[in-house]
Design a protein around this motif. Structure first.
Motif, mmCIF file in Angstrom:
data_model
loop_
_atom_site.group_PDB
_atom_site.id
_atom_site.type_symbol
_atom_site.label_atom_id
_atom_site.label_comp_id
_atom_site.label_asym_id
_atom_site.label_seq_id
_atom_site.Cartn_x
_atom_site.Cartn_y
_atom_site.Cartn_z
ATOM 1 N N GLY A 100 47.535 60.157 -109.891
ATOM 2 C CA GLY A 100 47.484 59.327 -111.123
ATOM 3 C C GLY A 100 48.990 59.674 -111.976
ATOM 4 O O GLY A 100 49.347 58.788 -112.599
ATOM 5 N N SER A 146 53.306 59.562 -111.774
ATOM 6 C CA SER A 146 54.310 58.696 -111.323
ATOM 7 C C SER A 146 55.682 59.286 -110.898
ATOM 8 O O SER A 146 56.083 60.607 -111.237
ATOM 9 N N VAL A 188 50.007 48.808 -102.331
ATOM 10 C CA VAL A 188 50.956 49.267 -103.693
ATOM 11 C C VAL A 188 51.025 48.277 -104.801
ATOM 12 O O VAL A 188 51.668 48.587 -105.814
ATOM 13 N N ARG A 207 50.949 48.789 -108.564
ATOM 14 C CA ARG A 207 51.557 50.064 -109.153
ATOM 15 C C ARG A 207 52.924 50.569 -108.790
ATOM 16 O O ARG A 207 53.560 51.346 -109.346
ATOM 17 N N PHE A 208 53.643 49.820 -107.850
ATOM 18 C CA PHE A 208 55.061 50.118 -107.495
ATOM 19 C C PHE A 208 55.983 49.027 -108.012
ATOM 20 O O PHE A 208 55.510 47.830 -107.805
ATOM 21 N N MET A 210 57.014 54.287 -108.993
ATOM 22 C CA MET A 210 55.834 54.366 -108.734
ATOM 23 C C MET A 210 54.946 54.834 -109.605
ATOM 24 O O MET A 210 55.165 56.142 -110.399
ATOM 25 N N THR A 211 53.607 54.364 -110.007
ATOM 26 C CA THR A 211 52.393 54.956 -110.827
ATOM 27 C C THR A 211 51.526 54.846 -110.308
ATOM 28 O O THR A 211 51.356 54.434 -109.102
ATOM 29 N N SER A 212 50.381 55.456 -110.782
ATOM 30 C CA SER A 212 49.088 55.743 -110.279
ATOM 31 C C SER A 212 49.015 55.906 -108.965
ATOM 32 O O SER A 212 48.231 55.760 -108.095
ATOM 33 N N LEU A 213 49.686 57.236 -108.672
ATOM 34 C CA LEU A 213 49.930 57.709 -107.158
ATOM 35 C C LEU A 213 48.626 58.273 -106.753
ATOM 36 O O LEU A 213 47.917 58.822 -107.542
ATOM 37 N N THR A 214 48.390 58.166 -105.470
ATOM 38 C CA THR A 214 47.264 58.745 -104.951
ATOM 39 C C THR A 214 47.651 59.339 -103.526
ATOM 40 O O THR A 214 48.783 59.449 -103.255
ATOM 41 N N ASP A 235 49.523 57.705 -100.868
ATOM 42 C CA ASP A 235 51.085 57.607 -100.917
ATOM 43 C C ASP A 235 52.009 58.671 -100.297
ATOM 44 O O ASP A 235 53.195 58.373 -100.543
#
Length: 117
Positions: free
Chosen positions: A15, A17, A64, A67-68, A83-87, A90
């Motif tokens: 979640g 960044s 992505v 999100r990216f 980059m946001t909302s990373l999982t 990623d």
């Protein structure tokens, strides 16, 4: 041959960044299309974003998209990846390069992104 220096990676919780930066060194002529790639451990490089010279044409794969965000500063010869909302999916080494890739691409040292709780 063009060389790139990537930075900005690190360990982040799901979640979170990160903002990656890519500085172009050596034969620093600006390239029309630039891109970010990533290479998960044991896998091939995959494209995650590209951008044209002006910055008004971008491409993201579905994995992505939304999100990216790729951007560039031609005066500084730098390319960025927000980059946001990373999982955890990623997690990879991230590289920048020209696009399309040359037949024998030269890669920088990359910057490691790890998404883990």
């Amino acid at each position: 041959q063009v060389q790139f220096v990537e930075s900005g990676g690190g360990l982040v919780q799901p979640g979170g960044s990160l903002r990656l930066s890519c500085a172009q060194v050596e034969h620093a002529a600006n390239h029309y299309f630039m891109a970010w790639f990533r290479q998960p451990s044991g896998k091939e490089h995959e494209l995650v974003a590209n951008i044209n010279w002006i910055g008004d044409v971008t491409y993201y794969p579905d994995s992505v998209k939304g999100r990216f965000t790729i951007s560039r500063d031609n005066a500084k010869k730098e390319v960025y990846l927000q980059m946001t909302s990373l999982t955890p999916e990623d997690t990879a080494m991230y590289y920048c390069n020209t696009f399309p890739l040359p037949s024998h691409p030269t890669w920088g040292q990359g910057t490691q992104v790890m998404v883990s709780s």
